[in-house]
Design an enzyme around this catalytic site. Sequence first.
Site, PDB file in Angstrom:
ATOM      1  N   GLU A 289      -9.479   1.300  -4.517  1.00  0.00           N
ATOM      2  CA  GLU A 289      -8.399   2.203  -4.501  1.00  0.00           C
ATOM      3  C   GLU A 289      -8.735   3.060  -6.020  1.00  0.00           C
ATOM      4  O   GLU A 289      -8.348   4.288  -6.051  1.00  0.00           O
ATOM      5  CB  GLU A 289      -7.395   1.250  -5.042  1.00  0.00           C
ATOM      6  N   HIS A 310     -22.914 -17.916   8.387  1.00  0.00           N
ATOM      7  CA  HIS A 310     -22.703 -18.205   9.745  1.00  0.00           C
ATOM      8  C   HIS A 310     -22.034 -17.354  10.539  1.00  0.00           C
ATOM      9  O   HIS A 310     -21.532 -17.317  11.817  1.00  0.00           O
ATOM     10  CB  HIS A 310     -22.381 -19.822   9.770  1.00  0.00           C
ATOM     11  N   LYS A 424       2.871   4.873   4.005  1.00  0.00           N
ATOM     12  CA  LYS A 424       4.345   4.761   3.699  1.00  0.00           C
ATOM     13  C   LYS A 424       5.413   5.902   4.255  1.00  0.00           C
ATOM     14  O   LYS A 424       6.334   5.415   4.848  1.00  0.00           O
ATOM     15  CB  LYS A 424       4.606   4.529   2.420  1.00  0.00           C
TER      16      LYS A 424
HETATM   17  O1  PA5 Z   1      -2.814  -0.481  -7.690  1.00  0.00           O
HETATM   18  C1  PA5 Z   1      -1.580  -0.036  -7.111  1.00  0.00           C
HETATM   19  O2  PA5 Z   1      -1.110   1.037  -7.779  1.00  0.00           O
HETATM   20  C2  PA5 Z   1      -1.132  -0.423  -5.838  1.00  0.00           C
HETATM   21  O3  PA5 Z   1      -1.842  -1.326  -5.309  1.00  0.00           O
HETATM   22  C3  PA5 Z   1       0.333  -1.212  -6.264  1.00  0.00           C
HETATM   23  O4  PA5 Z   1       0.119  -2.144  -7.148  1.00  0.00           O
HETATM   24  C4  PA5 Z   1       0.929  -1.656  -5.057  1.00  0.00           C
HETATM   25  O5  PA5 Z   1       1.212  -0.588  -4.090  1.00  0.00           O
HETATM   26  C5  PA5 Z   1       2.323  -2.228  -5.521  1.00  0.00           C
HETATM   27  O6  PA5 Z   1       3.130  -1.320  -5.896  1.00  0.00           O
HETATM   28  P1  PA5 Z   1       4.503  -1.939  -6.894  1.00  0.00           P
HETATM   29  O7  PA5 Z   1       4.062  -2.532  -7.949  1.00  0.00           O
HETATM   30  O8  PA5 Z   1       4.868  -0.343  -7.221  1.00  0.00           O
HETATM   31  O9  PA5 Z   1       5.103  -2.342  -6.154  1.00  0.00           O
END
Ligand code: PA5
Length: 447
Positions: A289, A310, A424
């Site tokens: 990310e 494996h 989303k």
């Molecule tokens: O690293 C990030 O920003 C994302 O993976 C969020 O943690 C994830 O989408 C969850 O978001 P939130 O904590 O707002 O529910």
Amino acid sequence: MEKNVSFDYSRTGVFVTAEEVDAMKVRAREARNTLLTRSGAGNDYVGWIDLPLDYDKEEFARIKKAAAKIREDSEVLVVIGIGGSYLGARAANEFLNHSFYNALSPEERKAPEIYYAGNSLSGTYLSQLIGIIGDRDFSVNVISKSGTTTEPAIAFRVFKALAEKKYGKEEAAKRIYATTDKARGALKTLADAEGYETFVVPDDIGGRYSVLTAVGLLPIAATGVDIDALMQGAADMRAYCMETEESDSFMYAAFRNIFYDQGKAIELTSNYEPCCHFIAEWWKQLFGESEGKDRKGLYPASVDFTTDLHSMGQFVQDGSRSMFETVIDIQSSKSTVTIEAEPVDLDGLNYLTGKDMDFVNDCALKGTLLAHIDCDVPNLIVHVKDQTAYTLGQLFYFYEFACGVSGYMLGVNPFNQPGVENYKKNMFALLGKPGYEAEGEALKKRL
Ligand code: PA5
């Protein structure tokens, strides 16, 4: 500081020249400087840099108190969250606790069973989890920085109703702990309205860097882990990364970028202990990310060895040469099993008599490492001394610091995640969420 986590690039000589390393160190120094002077893109999300020292001590004490209460009054803890609001806690709990934690007797565990929800949209998983809890006493820790993420929001609606049905509204509220933004979002509004105890996800720390905030600390402490030791480990690794320009973390960032520039597309993290599976999942989110943007970045992949030798072993050994490997080497185990002699050596294993599983596992690691190097898969190693909270604190910080440096070396903003929003929007449109009607119609025509 005792360095319980170290980076080993001693076997990269056939793949990398000294000139490449020197040149990359120059770039890594610039990136490190950008990070530490808070002058790069996303610099309002670097609160994690000083977090191991500069954290809310009052909240930390409340976390410990809440964890003690959960251990006291709950047979089960349901931790609701996804992505950065999920993976750190699970990584820590699986790394530090018994391999069969939930199956231990309550007397041995001295803490509730722990289950994770809100990290998928599977109805099967959710309904079966409700079945597993049955009529036992439970608490809920719902974690969402935005407070609006669909997966945890739906799971929380379900468990909130379940708790209220079992305990009544007032008592249920005493068993629900919400970790979210200090002021904004639907979860904060709901928590205030219902009187839940709340913990804060700091404004300047993104989800994937949040494991050492209440996001990770409450579910980790609830299993009985020493979170003081966890923070101390991170603080010590932080001090080392600040004081030492070419720290192990810095060098890891440099080598990742050397291989990226050589044309590698994938970094494969491998491990030889099942307790590391979710460390790798957490690591994948952290790097994936942070770096996967602007059509750039190494694809972070992981394998659990020897299991996956494996299955994926063939590909790593002999498939397209697109990867380098980073091995997580846990140097001492918590317990082991010694292989005994058999009077008749029918299975041919008597040559291992008196050896333990750690010896066998170590030979597998070393043999695999050399086999992969021989087939043009460069291998890096992250040595991890043991499976303690202190060492894990070092490991978390080691990776976070490397990720910040590496992201700036790549020329991206390592602290945003614009791409996460796209699915989303489509999902909301298809679900018929108010405000998304036009997009919904357009998408349906394409399906
Ligand atoms: O690293 C990030 O920003 C994302 O993976 C969020 O943690 C994830 O989408 C969850 O978001 P939130 O904590 O707002 O529910």
